[in-house]
Design an enzyme around this catalytic site. Structure first.
Site, PDB file in Angstrom:
ATOM      1  N   HIS A   1      -3.233  19.356  23.388  1.00  0.00           N
ATOM      2  CA  HIS A   1      -2.366  19.736  22.264  1.00  0.00           C
ATOM      3  C   HIS A   1      -1.514  18.505  21.943  1.00  0.00           C
ATOM      4  O   HIS A   1      -1.121  17.769  22.862  1.00  0.00           O
ATOM      5  CB  HIS A   1      -1.353  20.822  22.629  1.00  0.00           C
TER       6      HIS A   1
ATOM      7  N   ASP B   1       1.417  18.126  24.230  1.00  0.00           N
ATOM      8  CA  ASP B   1       1.166  17.842  25.659  1.00  0.00           C
ATOM      9  C   ASP B   1       1.283  16.352  25.916  1.00  0.00           C
ATOM     10  O   ASP B   1       1.753  15.938  26.979  1.00  0.00           O
ATOM     11  CB  ASP B   1      -0.277  18.177  26.089  1.00  0.00           C
TER      12      ASP B   1
HETATM   13  C1  XLS Z   1      -3.835  30.175  25.437  1.00  0.00           C
HETATM   14  C2  XLS Z   1      -4.954  29.390  24.963  1.00  0.00           C
HETATM   15  C3  XLS Z   1      -4.671  27.916  24.745  1.00  0.00           C
HETATM   16  C4  XLS Z   1      -5.742  27.312  23.895  1.00  0.00           C
HETATM   17  C5  XLS Z   1      -5.355  26.022  23.265  1.00  0.00           C
HETATM   18  O1  XLS Z   1      -3.966  31.299  25.845  1.00  0.00           O
HETATM   19  O2  XLS Z   1      -6.046  29.583  25.823  1.00  0.00           O
HETATM   20  O3  XLS Z   1      -4.544  27.271  25.961  1.00  0.00           O
HETATM   21  O4  XLS Z   1      -6.924  27.136  24.599  1.00  0.00           O
HETATM   22  O5  XLS Z   1      -4.276  26.163  22.436  1.00  0.00           O
END
Ligand code: XLS
Ligand code: NI
Ligand code: NI
Length: 438
Positions: A101, A104
């Site tokens: 993300h 991140d």
């Molecule tokens: C959350 C999601 C997230 C996505 C990416 O539950 O799994 O981690 O994979 O935004």
């Protein structure tokens, strides 16, 4: 340069009899299964958020995990050290892909312009590290759910200004994903959903979400980004009613808004089970509709019932997932197995990160090998074919071809009387499955 995992060398394949916890027992990258290497079948990716930013906090307590790269200095120094640690980890583990993300990899600043500058700086570093190591980006995404401005959603926020903020953030995240050669871009509907209809205009929110996705499609074309757009279904959490409930709900939404040609699904195992489906069901729905894009490879805990994002270890699940994926021709560009999985909060040693990923990679390698054997032997395919045999000729073929209607079917039934019924043989098939899982 600082080594963050000094006592780990490159993880090697040592075979099923190895007792070395830091070795693969089943994942042998170059071994060929059904005409393709394991590496090309499985296309493993490490996620940045859980693996490097997750420090063990849960709703009842803060971080338990200490990481050396978090002592590197100010926020940007930490971001850079984290990126170094990440690429060291990817390389030692021997995966080909990573996912992130925007927030991140680079911390948010006081305003969007400054935040974007920070992001550019870290992206330049990531680009260099990708070139140095040969690592590739599977997909990028936006975190438009953690900051308090997004408490009521991003694209479905009741405030148009928050919508605009989210759009600006997504624009930038698509651009940096493009810059890093990402094969895909994921839309997980963070807080796109609602908690009560007493304060929610659901129709309007969904119309806005469609607008946002259309703008993303337009921008993608404008900048020449050819990666795959992916939607990641999830039924609940953080909101009570997440709009992207499951693959079928997403498909209906995309079709209603003329967006179905531009998106595929990123299926997460834990989200499937939260929706009261199996992982395999969500994969199969995607395959049957031509929209299987990528996979978030993890698992939930049936006893806890929330998105625990654990590393996949269940061979039944990986086998059935790989059976569906292989039957559909496998994962291709834009798709992979991304470990959207985090350590339990008592797993505080750096090496636990290796154990989690090695276990997940071995579980999928076993699933791949077992599924390949099931397909080569053809026993399940033959059983399914036989079960539907009445559709291959006679009245069945006439129905499928649209040659008959109610009149003809009534005539057929009056003439032929009570239909012959046959056993579904579920227990026998489950026993055969167990012959393969060993
Ligand atoms: C959350 C999601 C997230 C996505 C990416 O539950 O799994 O981690 O994979 O935004
Ligand atoms: Ni996910
Ligand atoms: Ni999840």
């Amino acid at each position: 340069m600082t080594e963050y995992f000094p006592d780990v060398k490159k993880i090697a394949f040592e075979g099923a009899d190895s007792k070395n916890p830091l070795a693969f027992k089943h994942y042998n990258a170059d071994e060929v299964v059904m005409g393709k290497t394991m590496k090309d079948h499985l296309r493993f990716a490490v996620c940045y958020w859980h693996t490097f930013k997750g420090l063990g906090s849960d709703p009842f307590g803060g971080p338990t995990i200490l990481r050396e790269y978090n002592n590197a200095g100010d926020e940007m120094a930490v971001a850079e050290a984290t990126m170094d640690a990440a690429f060291e980890f990817f390389t030692k583990l021997g995966v080909g892909y990573w996912c992130f993300h925007d927030r991140d990899i680079a911390p948010e600043a006081d305003n969007l312009a400054e935040t974007n500058k920070r992001l550019d700086k870290i992206v330049a570093k990531a680009k260099q590290l990708q070139a140095d190591t040969g690592m590739k980006l599977l997909w990028g995404t936006t975190n438009a759910f953690s900051h308090r401005r997004f408490m009521a959603g991003a694209g479905t926020n009741p405030s148009a200004a928050v919508f605009a903020y989210a759009a600006s953030q997504i624009k930038k995240a698509i651009e940096v994903t493009h810059e890093l050669g990402g094969e895909g871009y994921v839309f997980w509907g963070g807080r796109e959903g609602y908690d009560t209809l007493l304060n929610t205009d659901m129709k309007r929110e969904l119309d806005h979400l469609a607008k946002l996705l259309q703008m993303a499609v337009d921008h993608k074309k404008k900048i020449g980004f050819t990666g795959q757009f992916l939607i990641e279904p999830k039924p609940k959490e953080p909101t009570t009613h997440q709009y992207d409930f499951d693959a079928n709900t997403c498909l209906a939404f995309l079709r209603a808004n003329g967006l179905d040609k531009d998106f595929k699904m990123n299926i997460e195992a834990n989200h499937a089970t939260l929706a009261m489906h199996t992982f395999q069901h969500e994969l199969q729905v995607s395959v049957d509709n031509g929209v299987l894009g990528s996979v978030d490879a993890n698992r939930g805990d049936m006893l806890l019932g929330w998105d625990t994002d654990q590393f996949p270890t269940n061979i039944y699940d990986t086998t059935l997932a790989m059976y569906t994926i292989l039957n559909a021709g496998g994962l291709t560009t834009g798709g992979g197995l991304n470990f959207d999985a985090k350590l339990r909060r008592q797993s505080i040693e750096p090496n636990d990160l290796f154990h989690g990923h090695i276990g997940g990679m071995d579980a999928f390698a076993r699933g791949l090998k077992i599924a390949a054997k099931m397909i080569e032997d053809g026993r399940f395919a033959a059983a399914v074919k036989e079960r539907y045999a009445t559709w291959d000729s006679g009245i069945g073929a006439d129905i499928e071809a649209g040659r008959v209607g109610f009149e003809e079917l009534e005539k057929y039934t009056l003439k032929n009387g009570e239909p012959e019924i046959k056993s579904g043989r579920q227990e026998m098939l489950e026993n055969i499955l167990n012959e393969y899982i060993r």
